[in-house]
Scaffold this motif. Structure first.
Motif, short mmCIF file in Angstrom:
data_model
loop_
_atom_site.label_atom_id
_atom_site.label_comp_id
_atom_site.label_asym_id
_atom_site.label_seq_id
_atom_site.Cartn_x
_atom_site.Cartn_y
_atom_site.Cartn_z
N LYS A 109 0.82 -1.21 0.00
CA LYS A 109 0.00 0.00 0.00
C LYS A 109 0.86 1.26 0.00
O LYS A 109 0.55 2.24 -0.67
N LYS A 110 1.96 1.21 0.76
CA LYS A 110 2.84 2.38 0.83
C LYS A 110 3.50 2.63 -0.52
O LYS A 110 3.67 3.77 -0.94
N SER A 111 3.89 1.56 -1.23
CA SER A 111 4.57 1.73 -2.51
C SER A 111 3.63 2.34 -3.55
O SER A 111 4.02 3.23 -4.31
N GLU A 112 2.39 1.89 -3.59
CA GLU A 112 1.44 2.46 -4.54
C GLU A 112 1.16 3.92 -4.22
O GLU A 112 1.05 4.75 -5.12
N LYS A 113 1.06 4.24 -2.94
CA LYS A 113 0.81 5.62 -2.56
C LYS A 113 2.00 6.51 -2.93
O LYS A 113 1.82 7.64 -3.40
N SER A 114 3.21 5.99 -2.76
CA SER A 114 4.40 6.77 -3.11
C SER A 114 4.46 7.04 -4.62
O SER A 114 4.79 8.15 -5.05
N LEU A 115 4.15 6.02 -5.40
CA LEU A 115 4.14 6.20 -6.85
C LEU A 115 3.02 7.17 -7.27
O LEU A 115 3.19 7.98 -8.18
N ALA A 116 1.87 7.06 -6.60
CA ALA A 116 0.76 7.97 -6.90
C ALA A 116 1.16 9.42 -6.60
O ALA A 116 0.88 10.33 -7.38
N LEU A 117 1.84 9.63 -5.48
CA LEU A 117 2.26 10.99 -5.12
C LEU A 117 3.24 11.56 -6.14
O LEU A 117 3.25 12.76 -6.42
N ASP A 118 4.07 10.70 -6.71
CA ASP A 118 4.98 11.17 -7.76
C ASP A 118 4.19 11.64 -8.98
O ASP A 118 4.51 12.67 -9.59
N LEU A 119 3.15 10.89 -9.34
CA LEU A 119 2.29 11.29 -10.45
C LEU A 119 1.58 12.60 -10.15
O LEU A 119 1.53 13.50 -10.99
N TYR A 120 1.05 12.73 -8.93
CA TYR A 120 0.35 13.96 -8.56
C TYR A 120 1.28 15.16 -8.60
O TYR A 120 0.89 16.25 -9.02
N SER A 121 2.51 14.95 -8.13
CA SER A 121 3.49 16.03 -8.13
C SER A 121 3.75 16.52 -9.55
O SER A 121 3.83 17.73 -9.82
N TYR A 122 3.86 15.57 -10.49
CA TYR A 122 4.07 15.94 -11.89
C TYR A 122 2.88 16.72 -12.44
O TYR A 122 3.05 17.77 -13.09
N LEU A 123 1.66 16.23 -12.19
CA LEU A 123 0.48 16.91 -12.69
C LEU A 123 0.36 18.32 -12.09
O LEU A 123 -0.03 19.26 -12.78
N TYR A 124 0.71 18.44 -10.82
CA TYR A 124 0.67 19.76 -10.18
C TYR A 124 1.66 20.71 -10.84
O TYR A 124 1.34 21.88 -11.09
N ASP A 125 2.84 20.21 -11.15
CA ASP A 125 3.85 21.04 -11.83
C ASP A 125 3.39 21.46 -13.22
O ASP A 125 3.84 22.49 -13.74
N GLN A 126 2.51 20.67 -13.82
CA GLN A 126 2.00 21.00 -15.15
C GLN A 126 0.79 21.93 -15.10
O GLN A 126 0.21 22.25 -16.14
N GLY A 127 0.40 22.36 -13.90
CA GLY A 127 -0.68 23.33 -13.77
C GLY A 127 -2.05 22.75 -13.54
O GLY A 127 -3.05 23.46 -13.66
N ILE A 128 -2.12 21.46 -13.19
CA ILE A 128 -3.42 20.84 -12.92
C ILE A 128 -3.78 21.10 -11.46
O ILE A 128 -3.03 20.73 -10.54
N ASP A 129 -4.91 21.75 -11.22
CA ASP A 129 -5.40 21.98 -9.86
C ASP A 129 -6.18 20.76 -9.40
O ASP A 129 -7.07 20.28 -10.10
N PHE A 130 -5.87 20.26 -8.22
CA PHE A 130 -6.57 19.09 -7.75
C PHE A 130 -6.58 19.05 -6.23
O PHE A 130 -5.84 19.76 -5.55
N THR A 131 -7.45 18.19 -5.72
CA THR A 131 -7.48 17.90 -4.29
C THR A 131 -7.36 16.40 -4.12
O THR A 131 -7.88 15.63 -4.94
N ILE A 132 -6.69 15.95 -3.08
CA ILE A 132 -6.59 14.53 -2.78
C ILE A 132 -7.49 14.23 -1.60
O ILE A 132 -7.31 14.78 -0.52
N GLU A 133 -8.48 13.40 -1.84
CA GLU A 133 -9.43 13.06 -0.79
C GLU A 133 -9.08 11.71 -0.19
O GLU A 133 -8.71 10.77 -0.91
N PRO A 134 -9.17 11.56 1.13
CA PRO A 134 -8.78 10.31 1.77
C PRO A 134 -9.71 9.15 1.47
O PRO A 134 -9.30 8.01 1.49
N SER A 135 -10.97 9.43 1.21
CA SER A 135 -11.89 8.32 0.96
C SER A 135 -13.12 8.83 0.23
O SER A 135 -13.40 10.02 0.17
N SER A 136 -13.84 7.89 -0.35
CA SER A 136 -15.12 8.19 -0.99
C SER A 136 -16.15 7.24 -0.42
O SER A 136 -15.88 6.50 0.52
#
Length: 259
Positions: A109-136
Motif C-alpha cells: 500500500k505504501k509503494s502504490e501511494k508513493s508512486l501515486a504521489l509522484d504522479l500527482y506532483s508531476y500533474l501539479y507542476d503541469q498546472g493541474i489543480d486538484f485535491t486529494i481526498e482520503p476516501s469516498s
C-alpha cells in the motif's frame, strides 16, 4: 415542452445551455420534419420564422452551438490529460526509472501511494489543480482533479508484478475507477499501472486512443496507461524471449444474458 409552446428557455450555465440544445436537437431528429416547415410545431414555436433557412439558422445559433462548444471543451480536457499522462509515462521510463523502482519495493500500500504521489506532483507542476481526498463512499480515490471547471477528473494507480498483483489485481483497479466514474457522474477515468516485472502486460481490447488502451462500457471511457519501471539487469541482446500476460476485454467486463 415550453419551447414547443413558444416560450423562450435559456440556460444559466454552459451545461444547462448544452442540455437544452441536446434536448431540442433530439426532438428535431426524432419528431420533426424540417423539410415541411409549415407543418412543424417547432417552427411555430420559434416565432415568426417562416423560411427554412431562417429556422435552420435559429436552431444552429441557439441550440446547436452551445451543445457543440460544451462537447468540444470536454474533449479538449480529455485530450490534454492524455497528453500529460503520456508525457509522464515517457519521463518516468527515460529519466526516473531507478527512483520509481525503489519506491515500488516498499510495502504494497505504501509503494502504490508513493508512486501515486509522484504522479500527482508531476500533474501539479503541469498546472493541474486538484485535491486529494482520503476516501469516498465506496472506496479510496487517489486523485480528483479539476481542469478549470467543477468536473472532477478521476485517476487511480496500481502496481503490476505478475505474481500477487497480476490480472485479478488490475481487473479490481479497473472496477474501482469505473465505480468512481459512476459515483461522480464523470465520462472519463484513468488507470495508471506501474509495471515492475519483466513480463509484458498486454490488453486485448476493441478500442484504443493514440496507442493507449481504452475500454468503453456503459457510456464510461476508461484509459489504461502502463508505465514500465522494471530495471532489467540483462543487456537487450541477452534477454529471454518476451513473455506476456494478456487481459481481454471480456475479463474486464463480462456480459450475462437475462434468462
Amino acid at each position: 415542452e415550453k419551447i414547443q409552446k413558444g416560450e423562450g428557455q435559456f440556460g444559466e450555465t454552459e451545461a444547462e445551455s448544452a442540455a437544452i440544445g441536446y434536448a431540442v436537437l433530439r426532438y428535431l431528429a426524432e419528431k420533426c420534419d424540417l423539410q415541411n416547415i409549415e407543418y412543424s410545431e417547432f417552427a411555430k414555436a420559434c416565432g415568426v420564422y417562416s423560411k427554412y433557412d431562417e429556422l435552420i439558422e435559429v436552431v444552429r445559433d441557439i441550440f446547436l452551438e452551445p451543445f457543440y462548444e460544451y462537447i468540444d471543451e470536454a474533449l479538449d480536457d480529455q485530450r490534454a490529460m492524455l497528453n500529460l499522462l503520456y508525457r509522464y509515462k515517457q519521463r518516468s521510463k527515460w529519466f526516473h526509472r531507478t527512483r520509481l523502482w525503489e519506491l515500488s519495493q516498499s510495502e504494497t500500500k505504501k509503494s502504490e501511494k508513493s508512486l501515486a504521489l509522484d504522479l500527482y506532483s508531476y500533474l501539479y507542476d503541469q498546472g493541474i489543480d486538484f485535491t486529494i481526498e482520503p476516501s469516498s463512499i465506496t472506496g479510496e480515490i487517489d486523485l480528483i482533479a479539476a481542469q478549470g471547471s467543477e468536473d472532477p477528473l478521476l485517476v487511480d494507480t496500481k502496481i503490476f508484478d505478475a505474481v500477487d498483483r497480476s490480472k485479478s489485481y488490475i481487473r479490481k483497479g479497473f472496477n474501482q475507477i469505473y465505480t468512481y466514474t459512476q459515483q461522480y457522474n464523470e465520462p472519463f477515468g484513468y488507470l495508471v499501472i506501474f509495471k515492475i516485472t519483466d513480463r509484458d502486460l498486454r490488453f486485448s481490447l476493441s478500442e484504443q486512443s493514440r496507442n493507449i488502451p481504452v475500454i468503453i462500457h456503459n457510456h464510461k471511457t476508461i484509459f489504461l496507461i502502463t508505465i514500465d519501471i522494471y530495471p532489467n539487469p540483462k543487456p537487450v541482446s541477452q534477454r529471454d524471449p518476451i513473455k506476456a500476460i494478456e487481459i481481454s476485454e471480456s475479463e474486464f467486463v463480462s456480459t450475462e444474458e437475462n434468462i
